[in-house]
Design a protein around this motif. Structure first.
Motif, short mmCIF file in Angstrom:
data_model
loop_
_atom_site.label_atom_id
_atom_site.label_comp_id
_atom_site.label_asym_id
_atom_site.label_seq_id
_atom_site.Cartn_x
_atom_site.Cartn_y
_atom_site.Cartn_z
N THR A 283 0.86 -1.18 0.00
CA THR A 283 0.00 0.00 0.00
C THR A 283 0.89 1.23 0.00
OG1 THR A 283 -1.74 -1.13 1.22
CG2 THR A 283 -1.78 1.28 1.23
N GLN A 284 0.56 2.19 -0.86
CA GLN A 284 1.35 3.42 -0.96
C GLN A 284 0.49 4.61 -0.55
OE1 GLN A 284 2.59 3.30 -5.08
NE2 GLN A 284 4.43 2.13 -4.58
N LEU A 285 1.09 5.50 0.23
CA LEU A 285 0.42 6.71 0.68
C LEU A 285 1.35 7.90 0.43
CD1 LEU A 285 -0.90 5.46 4.15
CD2 LEU A 285 -2.26 5.77 2.07
N GLY A 286 0.76 9.02 0.06
CA GLY A 286 1.58 10.21 -0.15
C GLY A 286 0.77 11.47 0.07
N ALA A 287 1.47 12.57 0.37
CA ALA A 287 0.82 13.86 0.55
C ALA A 287 1.84 14.96 0.30
CB ALA A 287 0.26 13.99 1.97
N SER A 288 1.35 16.11 -0.15
CA SER A 288 2.23 17.26 -0.31
C SER A 288 1.44 18.54 -0.10
CB SER A 288 2.87 17.27 -1.71
OG SER A 288 1.92 17.61 -2.70
N PHE A 289 2.14 19.58 0.27
CA PHE A 289 1.54 20.91 0.42
C PHE A 289 2.52 21.94 -0.12
CE2 PHE A 289 1.13 24.91 2.73
CZ PHE A 289 -0.21 25.23 2.45
N THR A 290 2.01 22.85 -0.94
CA THR A 290 2.83 23.91 -1.52
C THR A 290 2.10 25.24 -1.40
OG1 THR A 290 3.77 22.38 -3.14
CG2 THR A 290 4.08 24.71 -3.55
N ALA A 291 2.82 26.27 -1.04
CA ALA A 291 2.28 27.63 -0.98
C ALA A 291 3.00 28.49 -2.00
CB ALA A 291 2.45 28.20 0.43
N PHE A 292 2.22 29.16 -2.84
CA PHE A 292 2.74 30.13 -3.81
C PHE A 292 2.31 31.53 -3.37
CE2 PHE A 292 2.39 26.22 -6.22
CZ PHE A 292 3.53 26.22 -7.01
N TYR A 293 3.25 32.48 -3.42
CA TYR A 293 2.96 33.87 -3.06
C TYR A 293 3.34 34.76 -4.23
CZ TYR A 293 2.94 38.28 -0.46
OH TYR A 293 2.67 39.56 -0.04
N SER A 294 2.35 35.41 -4.83
CA SER A 294 2.61 36.19 -6.04
C SER A 294 3.20 37.56 -5.73
CB SER A 294 1.31 36.36 -6.84
OG SER A 294 0.37 37.13 -6.12
N LYS A 295 3.97 38.05 -6.68
CA LYS A 295 4.59 39.38 -6.63
C LYS A 295 5.39 39.62 -5.35
CE LYS A 295 0.91 41.41 -9.45
NZ LYS A 295 -0.13 42.46 -9.54
N PRO A 296 6.27 38.69 -4.95
CA PRO A 296 7.13 38.98 -3.78
C PRO A 296 8.01 40.19 -4.08
CG PRO A 296 7.99 37.11 -5.01
CD PRO A 296 6.66 37.44 -5.63
N PHE A 297 8.17 41.06 -3.11
CA PHE A 297 8.97 42.28 -3.27
C PHE A 297 8.44 43.16 -4.40
CE2 PHE A 297 11.84 38.69 -2.21
CZ PHE A 297 12.05 38.99 -0.86
N GLY A 298 7.17 42.94 -4.79
CA GLY A 298 6.60 43.72 -5.86
C GLY A 298 7.02 43.29 -7.25
N TRP A 299 7.64 42.12 -7.38
CA TRP A 299 8.15 41.65 -8.68
C TRP A 299 6.99 41.07 -9.50
CZ3 TRP A 299 12.82 38.35 -6.60
CH2 TRP A 299 13.75 39.21 -5.99
N GLU A 300 6.68 41.72 -10.60
CA GLU A 300 5.60 41.27 -11.48
C GLU A 300 5.99 39.95 -12.16
OE1 GLU A 300 1.79 41.68 -12.68
OE2 GLU A 300 2.86 43.25 -11.56
N GLY A 301 5.06 38.98 -12.14
CA GLY A 301 5.29 37.71 -12.81
C GLY A 301 6.01 36.68 -11.97
N TRP A 302 6.45 37.05 -10.76
CA TRP A 302 7.19 36.13 -9.90
C TRP A 302 6.28 35.52 -8.82
CZ3 TRP A 302 12.25 34.62 -10.40
CH2 TRP A 302 13.03 35.31 -11.33
N PHE A 303 6.64 34.30 -8.40
CA PHE A 303 5.94 33.61 -7.32
C PHE A 303 6.98 32.97 -6.39
CE2 PHE A 303 3.09 33.71 -10.89
CZ PHE A 303 1.82 33.86 -10.36
N ALA A 304 7.00 33.39 -5.13
CA ALA A 304 7.79 32.67 -4.14
C ALA A 304 7.02 31.42 -3.77
CB ALA A 304 8.03 33.54 -2.91
N ASN A 305 7.74 30.32 -3.51
CA ASN A 305 7.03 29.08 -3.19
C ASN A 305 7.83 28.23 -2.21
OD1 ASN A 305 8.58 26.94 -5.05
ND2 ASN A 305 8.25 28.79 -6.26
N GLY A 306 7.10 27.49 -1.43
CA GLY A 306 7.70 26.54 -0.51
C GLY A 306 6.83 25.30 -0.46
N SER A 307 7.44 24.13 -0.31
CA SER A 307 6.66 22.89 -0.34
C SER A 307 7.23 21.87 0.63
CB SER A 307 6.63 22.30 -1.75
OG SER A 307 7.92 21.87 -2.14
N ILE A 308 6.37 20.95 1.01
CA ILE A 308 6.77 19.81 1.81
C ILE A 308 6.02 18.59 1.28
CG2 ILE A 308 4.99 20.30 3.56
CD1 ILE A 308 6.96 19.13 5.65
N SER A 309 6.71 17.47 1.13
CA SER A 309 6.13 16.26 0.55
C SER A 309 6.52 15.04 1.37
CB SER A 309 6.61 16.07 -0.90
OG SER A 309 6.38 17.22 -1.67
N TRP A 310 5.67 14.04 1.33
CA TRP A 310 5.93 12.79 2.06
C TRP A 310 5.34 11.64 1.26
CZ3 TRP A 310 1.68 9.94 3.81
CH2 TRP A 310 1.99 8.78 4.54
#
Length: 335
Positions: A283-310
């Motif tokens: 049996t296989q189980l998996g999960a992940s979570f990712t957060a994207f944040y648009s326009k970090p530092f006011g940068w148009e077209g950019w997305f800061a992101n962080g993720s965790i997976s298991w």
């Protein structure tokens, strides 16, 4: 191969889905690039190395033991370059499509997408191994260093998305799994016929159906998916069928995009493994979570992101138990 999904997770992937994006209305280039860094912890008796990252010990003391844990830092890189022919509603692309990146699939692609009016969008693409992957020639060798060998899984994928204006998407993928020097069981007292049962070369067929639900648009998106996987190895003890369920949920709030994936699968093998006298069902189980944040530092077209997976593979045979965990941070630019 049973460790295929573990390898996918090391590339930041859990095989759930995110609906294919519409073809743009104007001619021109588009795409994205994401650059980041992450850390991973892996338990596997089969995977040896991915790129420059060691994934398991070269020497084991028993074929009955669960794998030890290995931790490493890894780069996380993904990109796509696409060109749209708006008049014919055609798009060609090279790299990781954005919907694949969001659903954490880093298989490298090159292909074409074609809108066919109210019938939806058809797509065809080539799949190939993006980085060198190594496994053990004979995973069962004990007391001496095991030898690495290359593994590839190249093939193609066909997609029919937005079927007749609905949220339905159908996918079929094929991969030719090739182990350069397959010597599984050479160190164990087995007959030639029994060693043949351990051959990991073969074909992999995967069929997936998914449906996209949007509500309180654009706040919520849910994409449940069901997949059937036929892993037709040359060695029948390594061949299996599996049925899996996946759920992709995206929550949009202000400049945030929060993406969650869940995955569960049941693997049923064709014949008993001759080393252990039983099948390696799991049996296989998996999960992940990712957060994207648009326009970090006011940068148009950019997305800061962080993720965790298991990811975890719980087998009836301890030797085949496997797990992987990964976290990463990065910057994505979309153009």
């Amino acid at each position: 191969m049973r460790f295929q999904l573990l390898l996918v997770l090391l590339l930041c992937s859990i095989p759930t889905s995110y609906a294919i994006e519409p073809i743009p209305k104007e001619n021109g280039f588009g795409g994205f690039v994401n650059v980041g860094i992450g850390g991973t912890t892996v338990e596997s008796n089969n995977l040896a190395k991915f790129g420059s990252v060691d994934l398991s010990n070269d020497t084991i003391n028993s074929v009955n033991d669960k794998p030890d844990s290995e931790s490493s830092a890894i780069p996380v890189i993904a990109a796509e370059l696409a060109y749209t022919f708006a008049d014919t509603r055609t798009q060609i692309f090279l790299g990781n499509q954005l919907e694949d990146y969001i659903r954490f699939d880093f298989s490298t692609l090159a292909g074409i997408r074609q809108e066919i009016g109210s019938a939806g969008i058809l797509g065809a693409s080539l799949l190939y191994t993006p980085l060198a992957t190594e496994v053990w020639e004979d995973p069962f060798l004990t007391g001496s260093p095991r030898t690495k060998t290359d593994r590839s899984a190249d093939g193609y994928r066909l997609i029919w998305s937005k079927v007749y204006g609905t949220g339905l998407e159908l996918r079929y993928s094929y991969r030719d799994v090739d182990i350069d020097n397959e010597r599984s069981g050479a160190s164990v007292a087995l007959s030639d016929a029994e060693r043949t049962l351990l051959n990991r070369n073969g074909d992999n067929h995967r069929v997936t159906a998914e449906y996209t639900f949007d509500w309180d648009k654009p706040k919520h998106r849910l994409v449940p998916a069901i997949s059937y996987n036929d892993h037709d190895s040359d060695g029948r003890a390594m061949a299996y069928e599996s049925l899996s369920l996946g759920f992709n949920y995206i929550y949009f709030v202000n400049r945030w995009r929060l993406v969650s994936n869940l995955y569960i699968a049941d693997l049923s093998f064709d014949e008993a493994n001759p080393v252990y006298g039983q099948k390696a069902d799991s049996t296989q189980l998996g999960a992940s979570f990712t957060a994207f944040y648009s326009k970090p530092f006011g940068w148009e077209g950019w997305f800061a992101n962080g993720s965790i997976s298991w990811f975890e593979d719980d087998s009836d045979i301890n030797f085949y138990d496997a797990s992987a965990g990964l976290f990463s941070v990065g910057l994505l630019y979309r153009f």
